[in-house]
Design an enzyme around this catalytic site. Structure first.
Site, short mmCIF file in Angstrom:
data_model
loop_
_atom_site.label_atom_id
_atom_site.label_comp_id
_atom_site.label_asym_id
_atom_site.label_seq_id
_atom_site.Cartn_x
_atom_site.Cartn_y
_atom_site.Cartn_z
CG LEU A 572 113.06 98.49 87.84
CD1 LEU A 572 113.18 97.01 88.19
CD2 LEU A 572 111.92 98.73 86.86
CG HIS A 573 118.95 99.36 90.40
ND1 HIS A 573 118.19 99.11 91.52
CD2 HIS A 573 120.08 98.61 90.54
CE1 HIS A 573 118.82 98.25 92.31
NE2 HIS A 573 119.97 97.93 91.74
CG LEU A 574 119.29 97.97 82.70
CD1 LEU A 574 118.80 96.53 82.58
CD2 LEU A 574 119.01 98.75 81.41
#
Length: 671
Positions: A572-574
């Site tokens: 998960l990466h923003l």
């Protein structure tokens, strides 16, 4: 069945081909081993074989043959970068002579730097000419395969790996052998050596460098990857063969008969190997003269069991990777009925090496264990055994006791004892099988479209297929950085217990950073649940902090913070990305639409959805096929160059929905 072990059993000689370009420290490797090894070695170096001058391949073959006749093992200190160059040296192998490869797969930059800077090289390859030679050699590089005739291949990607490999051969005595197989391979492109560092580059300035600096890094969008010794499991950041290392159960403190125990070990290994796919079973003991290892090895050979998938190994079961170069993802612990640390032997060693994490994780699974049973315990990523050795699971197993000074003594009842020991190995191997099956399951994706192996989008809405997505080696890079940021200091901008910040190596705008979650099992937005809300808020706050830094440099920059509905990389990466989209790395429709359509989920919306409904909404990948439209005025354009030309000059207001709920982050205009 009783098998006699010859006391005078002779260890095999070894031909070790060192494989690597100039500057990969092949000669240093030889010197390190030969200085302190108790095994007689001969170094065959083509640079000096002709009375101190460069010679021929034929001279190397002749000297190697003579050294083997003298009873020595040999290092072939040549580049050996392609199959043809290796073939004649592999033919030196035969009865009593094994052929190994040590692949010094260091980065091209490291090899070139060392070659250029060195002086007094034996082959006079140094200075400016060295860079061109190294580059040319790497163009035709072919990584070795076991089917060329190697019995063992060991890969080294950095100085620590090289040190581990040299220690492995350094400790090899005249009568010692090493297990067969392929050890340590991570990357496998036969033409290039892209590491994680090639995909992500840290900038020197605190907030980040210009997009030009990042864009200058070499790109290889069509890079192909392959698996080595095809493994069904994804183990951490690299594909390796699932391997269980286990001690002999009940033969130490519980004093079980070695002959009977060895029969059962071989019987059960033979039974389970067909069920385990390509996975391996390794019987481990600390002692070089271990009788149980000798018995099992001889009996397995009599049954013609594949020695690449079931073999014995001398070493500390808690340090097999770091000290022996053997990569195991699961180890077995011959435990006590209380599942507690203490005592001696393997149980004490494993609990000590794993620290309190193992005891806590064990308590979640079981409090006690009956003879003949096993308990599979996943190790948290914080566990020292997980971090240092790559061990994902410990399987506790309890065997029968024949020692009158220990609980549940069977008073030499070997009918019951053999039955219980068979049950113990069955429970152990079934536990390992469950781990292999679990780790081979692809990450679930319930979106309406899937990415096929060819890279095209497949619609699965009406196909009835279960949505899943496998991760290539390249796509696992973010996961590796998130789990071990301390290993990637030249990549990481900042990190804490929960997040890591890096620059996107292929930025799609002037400013583009990624905020990675450090939590396992969060591959993408679809995995997020209400319990992750605090983490999502922290990621958002960190993103805003970086926006503030960037806007302190250039107040005209406008940002969005958000997630791709279906990520191209695991973890998960923003995305924190400026809305100029001024980047040479933005090349196609998929790139553009992934940031300008509703496929891009704004962080503020994700936070609200998770808070209210316990999960985030994700959009279909069909949106990536949409028209190329300006992110401001929404006008359509036929191709990327014309779209970019328009965007550079468009001064229209952003669409209304982006102007709401703080989806755009801009500095107030001063009056």
């Amino acid at each position: 069945m009783e098998v006699k072990i010859e006391e005078s059993e002779k260890a095999k000689q070894i031909v070790v081909l060192l494989i690597g370009p100039p500057g990969s420290c092949k000669s240093t490797f030889c010197d390190t081993v030969m200085r302190s090894s108790h095994r007689p070695w001969s170094r065959i170096c083509q640079d000096i074989i002709n009375n101190g001058k460069a010679g021929t391949k034929a001279q190397c073959l002749k000297m190697a043959t003579e050294s083997l006749r003298e009873g020595k093992s040999v290092f072939i200190d040549r580049c050996n970068l392609d199959r043809e160059q290796r073939s004649e040296f592999i033919k030196l192998g035969g009865p009593g002579i094994e052929v190994h490869a040590v692949v010094l797969e260091l980065s091209a930059q490291v090899c070139i730097s060392r070659s250029v800077k060195r002086t007094g090289h034996e082959g006079n390859l140094q200075g400016g000419r060295a860079a061109a030679v190294v580059n040319k050699m790497l163009q035709s590089k072919e990584l070795p395969k076991v089917n060329e005739g190697f019995s063992r291949i060991m890969f080294c990607y950095n100085d620590a790996d090289v040190e581990n490999a040299s220690n492995t051969y350094n400790k090899l005595g005249p009568m010692d052998n090493l297990p067969s197989g392929c050890f340590g391979e991570k990357k496998s492109d036969t033409k290039s050596q892209p590491g994680i560092m090639k995909f992500f580059k840290k900038v020197n300035a605190l907030p980040g460098s210009s997009s030009n600096e990042a864009a200058n890094a070499t790109q290889n969008d069509n890079e192909k990857t392959r698996n080595v010794r095809v493994s069904p499991a994804k183990l951490g950041s690299a594909d390796i063969v699932p391997t269980l290392a286990f001690p002999s159960i009940s033969t130490a403190d519980f004093q079980f008969d070695l002959e009977k125990a060895s029969d059962i070990i071989v019987e059960k290994a033979e039974e389970f190997l067909p069920k385990l796919g390509t996975a391996r079973l390794v019987l481990v003991d600390l002692s070089q003269g271990s009788k149980i290892l000798s018995l099992v090895k001889a009996k397995a050979a009599q049954k013609n069991i594949d020695s690449a998938r079931f073999f014995t190994f001398v070493g500390d079961i808690t340090k097999l990777r770091s000290e022996g170069g053997l990569h195991c993802n699961v180890i077995a612990n011959a435990t006590n009925w209380r599942l507690k640390p203490g005592g001696g032997g393997v149980n004490a060693a494993i609990f000590k090496a794993a620290g309190p994490d193992l005891e806590a994780a064990t308590r979640v699974r079981a409090n006690t264990l009956l003879p003949g049973k096993a308990a599979v315990v996943p190790l948290p990523s914080t566990c020292p055994l997980h971090n240092a050795e790559g061990i994902t699971h410990v399987i506790h197993v309890l065997g029968p006791n024949m020692n009158p000074n220990r609980p549940d003594n069977l008073n030499n009842d070997y009918t019951k004892g053999c039955k219980t020991l068979r049950e113990a190995y069955t429970s152990l191997f079934e536990g390992f099988l469950s781990v292999v099956q679990d780790q081979s399951k692809l990450p679930k994706r319930s979106n309406q479209t899937a990415l096929s192996d060819s890279g095209s989008l497949e619609d699965t809405r009406d196909s009835g297929k279960k949505m899943s997505k496998g991760w290539s080696t390249w796509a696992l890079a973010l996961h590796s950085i998130a789990m071990h940021p301390e290993r990637h200091e030249n990549v990481v901008l900042e990190f804490s217990d929960n997040i890591v910040v890096i620059n996107d190596q292929y930025p799609k705008a002037r400013k583009h950073v990624l905020v990675l979650a450090r939590q396992e099992s969060l591959d993408g937005l679809e995995d997020v649940r209400k319990e992750n809300l605090q983490l999502l808020q922290e990621m958002h706050n960190v993103g805003l902090k970086w926006v503030d830094r960037f806007q302190n440099e250039d107040a005209s920059l406008i940002f969005r913070l958000g997630y791709h509905s279906v990520p191209s990389m695991r973890q998960l990466h923003l995305h924190v990305i400026s809305q100029d989209f001024d980047s040479d790395s933005l090349k196609n429709k998929k790139h553009w639409n992934s940031f300008t359509s509703s496929f891009f989920r704004d962080s503020v919306d994700v936070l609200e959805e998770v808070k209210s409904q316990g999960k985030a909404n994700v959009a279909s990948e069909d949106l990536l096929k949409g028209e190329l439209r300006c992110n401001r005025c929404r006008s359509a354009h036929p191709n990327i160059p014309k779209l970019k030309s328009h965007v550079r000059n468009c001064r229209s207001q952003f669409p209304d929905h982006l102007l709401q709920n703080n989806r755009l982050v801009a500095r107030p205009v001063r009056q």
